[in-house]
Scaffold this motif. Sequence first.
Motif, PDB file in Angstrom:
ATOM      1  N   VAL A  53      -7.012   0.130   2.456  1.00 47.04           N
ATOM      2  CA  VAL A  53      -6.693  -0.232   3.844  1.00 47.04           C
ATOM      3  C   VAL A  53      -7.980  -0.558   4.599  1.00 47.04           C
ATOM      4  O   VAL A  53      -8.014  -1.471   5.421  1.00 47.04           O
ATOM      5  CB  VAL A  53      -5.868   0.883   4.520  1.00 47.04           C
TER       6      VAL A  53
ATOM      7  N   LEU B 144       0.976  -0.186   9.726  1.00 49.94           N
ATOM      8  CA  LEU B 144       1.128  -0.782   8.398  1.00 49.94           C
ATOM      9  C   LEU B 144       2.553  -1.280   8.234  1.00 49.94           C
ATOM     10  O   LEU B 144       3.456  -0.762   8.880  1.00 49.94           O
ATOM     11  CB  LEU B 144       0.832   0.273   7.320  1.00 49.94           C
TER      12      LEU B 144
ATOM     13  N   VAL C  15      -5.233   4.452  -1.267  1.00 52.00           N
ATOM     14  CA  VAL C  15      -4.662   3.808  -0.086  1.00 52.00           C
ATOM     15  C   VAL C  15      -5.723   3.659   1.012  1.00 52.00           C
ATOM     16  O   VAL C  15      -5.788   2.640   1.693  1.00 52.00           O
ATOM     17  CB  VAL C  15      -3.405   4.561   0.397  1.00 52.00           C
ATOM     18  N   LEU C  16      -6.579   4.655   1.148  1.00 53.26           N
ATOM     19  CA  LEU C  16      -7.559   4.576   2.241  1.00 53.26           C
ATOM     20  C   LEU C  16      -8.619   3.516   1.961  1.00 53.26           C
ATOM     21  O   LEU C  16      -8.980   2.738   2.843  1.00 53.26           O
ATOM     22  CB  LEU C  16      -8.204   5.942   2.472  1.00 53.26           C
TER      23      LEU C  16
ATOM     24  N   VAL D  15      -8.630   2.434  11.612  1.00 51.11           N
ATOM     25  CA  VAL D  15      -7.347   2.129  10.977  1.00 51.11           C
ATOM     26  C   VAL D  15      -7.197   3.001   9.733  1.00 51.11           C
ATOM     27  O   VAL D  15      -6.151   3.581   9.476  1.00 51.11           O
ATOM     28  CB  VAL D  15      -7.274   0.634  10.622  1.00 51.11           C
ATOM     29  N   MET D  16      -8.309   3.137   9.001  1.00 51.12           N
ATOM     30  CA  MET D  16      -8.279   3.950   7.786  1.00 51.12           C
ATOM     31  C   MET D  16      -8.038   5.424   8.121  1.00 51.12           C
ATOM     32  O   MET D  16      -7.158   6.064   7.543  1.00 51.12           O
ATOM     33  CB  MET D  16      -9.590   3.777   7.029  1.00 51.12           C
TER      34      MET D  16
ATOM     35  N   ASP E 105       1.665   9.413  -5.630  1.00 48.25           N
ATOM     36  CA  ASP E 105       1.706  10.764  -5.076  1.00 48.25           C
ATOM     37  C   ASP E 105       2.919  11.551  -5.570  1.00 48.25           C
ATOM     38  O   ASP E 105       2.832  12.763  -5.763  1.00 48.25           O
ATOM     39  CB  ASP E 105       1.710  10.677  -3.549  1.00 48.25           C
TER      40      ASP E 105
ATOM     41  N   TRP F 215       1.173   4.120  -2.863  1.00 45.73           N
ATOM     42  CA  TRP F 215       0.690   5.470  -2.571  1.00 45.73           C
ATOM     43  C   TRP F 215       1.763   6.498  -2.926  1.00 45.73           C
ATOM     44  O   TRP F 215       1.478   7.526  -3.550  1.00 45.73           O
ATOM     45  CB  TRP F 215       0.318   5.536  -1.080  1.00 45.73           C
ATOM     46  N   LEU F 216       3.002   6.187  -2.530  1.00 47.11           N
ATOM     47  CA  LEU F 216       4.090   7.123  -2.827  1.00 47.11           C
ATOM     48  C   LEU F 216       4.313   7.229  -4.322  1.00 47.11           C
ATOM     49  O   LEU F 216       4.540   8.321  -4.850  1.00 47.11           O
ATOM     50  CB  LEU F 216       5.373   6.661  -2.134  1.00 47.11           C
TER      51      LEU F 216
ATOM     52  N   LEU G 201       0.803  -1.230   0.000  1.00 44.18           N
ATOM     53  CA  LEU G 201       0.000   0.000   0.000  1.00 44.18           C
ATOM     54  C   LEU G 201       0.832   1.273   0.000  1.00 44.18           C
ATOM     55  O   LEU G 201       0.676   2.123  -0.878  1.00 44.18           O
ATOM     56  CB  LEU G 201      -0.920   0.002   1.216  1.00 44.18           C
ATOM     57  N   ILE G 202       1.694   1.433   1.008  1.00 47.44           N
ATOM     58  CA  ILE G 202       2.399   2.709   1.140  1.00 47.44           C
ATOM     59  C   ILE G 202       3.329   2.959  -0.055  1.00 47.44           C
ATOM     60  O   ILE G 202       3.333   4.067  -0.601  1.00 47.44           O
ATOM     61  CB  ILE G 202       3.137   2.787   2.495  1.00 47.44           C
TER      62      ILE G 202
ATOM     63  N   ARG H  61      -2.675  13.666  -5.755  1.00 43.63           N
ATOM     64  CA  ARG H  61      -2.694  13.416  -4.305  1.00 43.63           C
ATOM     65  C   ARG H  61      -4.006  12.774  -3.911  1.00 43.63           C
ATOM     66  O   ARG H  61      -4.050  11.840  -3.121  1.00 43.63           O
ATOM     67  CB  ARG H  61      -2.549  14.736  -3.540  1.00 43.63           C
TER      68      ARG H  61
ATOM     69  N   LEU I   6      -0.279   9.646   7.116  1.00 44.13           N
ATOM     70  CA  LEU I   6       0.219   9.808   5.746  1.00 44.13           C
ATOM     71  C   LEU I   6       0.382  11.279   5.367  1.00 44.13           C
ATOM     72  O   LEU I   6       1.253  11.619   4.569  1.00 44.13           O
ATOM     73  CB  LEU I   6      -0.719   9.121   4.755  1.00 44.13           C
TER      74      LEU I   6
ATOM     75  N   LEU J  23      -4.547   6.043   9.369  1.00 44.47           N
ATOM     76  CA  LEU J  23      -3.562   6.033   8.289  1.00 44.47           C
ATOM     77  C   LEU J  23      -3.549   7.381   7.575  1.00 44.47           C
ATOM     78  O   LEU J  23      -2.486   7.930   7.275  1.00 44.47           O
ATOM     79  CB  LEU J  23      -3.895   4.911   7.309  1.00 44.47           C
TER      80      LEU J  23
END
Lengths: 517, 483
Positions: free
Chosen positions: A199, B393, A195-196, B426-427, A176, A172-173, A168-169, A188, B434, B430
């Motif tokens: 998750v 995460l 990602v949200l 959790v969402m 982004d 996302w990067l 995920l992260i 963005r 972030l 995050l």
Amino acid sequence: MSQSLLIALVAIPALTAVVLWALPVVTGERVAAIVGSIVSGLLLVGSVVLWWDMGRLHCPCTFVGTSTFGPLPRTLPGKLSPLVDIDVSWIPSLDVRFHLAIDGISMPLITLTTLLVFVCCVYSLKITPRIGRVRSLIALLLVIETGVIGTFAAADLVLFFVFFEVVLIPMWLVIDIWGDDHDRAGRRRAATTFVLMTVFGSALMLLGFLLIHRQTGTFDLAFLGQHPLKGGHGIPLAAAVLIAVGLAVKMPLWPLHIWLPDAHAKAPTVGSVLLAGVLLKLGSYGMIRILLPVLPDATATIAPYLAGFSVVAIIAGSLACLAQTDVKRLIAYSSVGHMGFIGLGIATMSPEGLNGALYANLAHGIITGLLFFLAGAIKDRHDTSDLRTIGRALYARLPRISGLLTYACLASLGLPGLAGFWGEMLILLGAYHPADWLPRSTFIVLMAIAGLGAVLTAAYFLRLIRDLCQGDPAEYPATAFAVDLSRIELVTFAPLVLLTVVLGLWPFTLLNEWWVV
Amino acid sequence: MTLTWTDWQAIAVPLVLAIGAVAVLLIDSFWKSASAELRHTVVTLLTSAVILFGLVFVWAQRGGFKPAFCRPAVEGPAECSFVFEPLTAGLWAVLLIGGLGVVGLSSYRLLAADVPIGEYHFLLLSALTGATVLAGARDLATLVIALEVVSLPSFAMVGLRRDRRGSEGAMKAFLVSVLSTAVMLFGISYLYGVTGSLYLTTVANRLSGLDPDLARVAFAAGLFVIVGFAFKIAAVPFHGWLPDTYVGAPVEVTTFLAVVSKSAGVAGLLVLVTTGIAPDGSHLRIVVAILAAVTMTVGNLAALRQVEAVRLLAWSSIGQVGFLLAPLAVGDAQAVVGYLAAYVVVTLGAFGAVAVVQRHRPAGLLTDYRGMVRSEPGLAAALIFFLVVLAGLPPGLAGLFTKFAAFQAVIDAHLGWLAIVMALNVMIGLAVYLRWVAELFRLPADDPFSVDIETPAVTMISLFAAVAAVLSVLPSVLFALGT
């Protein structure tokens, strides 16, 4: 040897990423793409060797794939039957084990992943997003590779969840930072929505896993495959719904697909390729590997709904494609339609449907990867992906690229002889013969609608070809500096082009492997 | 009443901490001739030595069971005021590590020069004394007194700098705390009136056999006690004091509040729940569960809108407390202690990193962190890791698995609705972290943060990052603490 190879496939990409980040900035920027290409090339070789090795050890020597000889066995592929197995205790107090295992279902997907990452790294040798920072981009791609291979190889539900989240992260990067540089706020928003939503979906999936654990006392997929959680209502049903929703966000199924068009459209080319090529497969793989074998009765309860949503996805995705004016968004929406086919195949709970879904998974990975590469190539040359701004008559301006685009579109719409055909054909066949405990008439209606969706798919791809490639060259003069297919593009697209043909002409090798399992 | 050898053993750690507290105060007041650096170093070393003694004691006695200050009961087993058991050992380990981390982050040149070091370390050790007693307390009187011993030094620390913001923060915290103590004492007096005992085990036994009318009184009394604790740990809707207090205090003191005070409050609540004041199936547990749901949601939503680093951490710490309350509401001590341990380590790290930036950029805005992956790669990597652990995460597996354990506890207790709320949080959580991570990655920055970071800060932050990394690879260590 196979075991250490599997560990290496999971660990080396992440370790390489760490090494890349540890290098000084200037050196790192210079060598990143080279290092990434070499490492991911070795990983590709490793995965092929592992596949070959696995097949040699456990030869499926009985040949039952060709349907002319007698009735097919109605056993479903998906149950984990580990051919290479690594099982270490990790967190005993939570019942979590570090258990990796692969079989004929996960191995092709792992190879697809290593192939696409390799292709992306090679592509980045010459073509990178304008913002630069290649070192971090390559490192993040490699981290994503670790996460995806780990998910495909995980044989413990919690480990599956952990690797699922690893992706995920970094993704996302990637969106982004390296996304569309004309639309900063848009990229963005796209990255954050992606990602949200994912998750939240995976947290729901985790709740489903915990419900399974509460009922059975284990997270082990191999064990759960042998001793599934019976019962089609109550706790198993709740678990199945939670897991299905979680995976459907990732896959994505209508109406949970809203993150997808933006994320794909705003991501850089390599990001889109990986997002469509492998990340979406995590969802469908999870359904085949976890939902069906572990919760068979509960899945049967939700299967008609799953099939219904999938068919809506096919139609909605295709109609949305007809309305798109942006080539990347169009391909993104076409993924919604194709993943809808895969969802329908899974929901039929029949061997044909599941094999079709597995096959379509691979085919979609390769073809959509190619489509996004081509869209990226067109976008790089015109600095926009808007169809109206690009104009028509690409056949005259960029003959090779537009030729390949036509080829990929035809493959994607399911032209017989190319990779996209077999999956959709088998899925429709599966919908015609759904599992005995499913309402057959419903599925036949759904099959008919899905068939209509296939026609719509043809419609929008042909419209894309007409609007983009054809037209009077005199009206749209070629820009002087726009080079047709560069050498690096040729090298990176070639494997995908070839595999599309190979998978289209020679489907039985793979299908046999799944049928016997 | 005579003290037995077991009694001395059980209270050895709080006792040594208290003696250490007096010693540092005396050294600082009577040794004015030495230079500030020397005094600071000596005080830091002495404080660390005292806390390390506690950690060594916990390690040596980790499997032991020492009931202390017991008296034979009329019926049933002896009633004890203080018990050292494996759960106590786990909580002490968390509290002492938290204290040690704060001491490390307050070494010479890190702590603002206008903070008097003698008083600072005296107050810190006093609060730790109270916190350790609180984790072992098994009667209501000891519980209240220990909680006050944690709270009073904390406000004094908030006000140590004696400027306007500090005084305001200290005043707010003090008034809220007095109010919460009053509420709690009110509840305790009712519990005593209903059951006729202050010993937790006896109270729990008698609560189960009460007739329905009295049971309603006992429920109200339990509610008051829980509300009292909710003020201390800033559970919503009793959280109003926290953000201003956190921002008003020096960063080191804020770290102390977020790590030690908060853990102490959670430890006290955990003791209450596990000893049976809120047994399985009681309405009090539902109250705690609702408290958990509201706390995490409000905390995370508010954190989403903050533009200052400390305020963001303040609100997100409220969200984290919500997550801590969830396994607490179902009485899963292992999950609570594991979560607390991971939270303590990464919160220390995150505040340590914030302190470094804040020393050079007092505004403390999130935009101050822009582009730090290039200008300060080490600090940025550590901070990102801490934030990712807080979000739960990968690669922050310590945070992921402690959240996982919380989910497991809640699911196994059939609280499906709470699990869904947790999934939502959790969402949101995050999204909170972030935003910060995005700033760190954003390039190019106009005025990137780049300084010569003080050696002790580098050491401490690397240490926290290393511990968090080890806990991520071997999360079972976290869960071994609580059993």
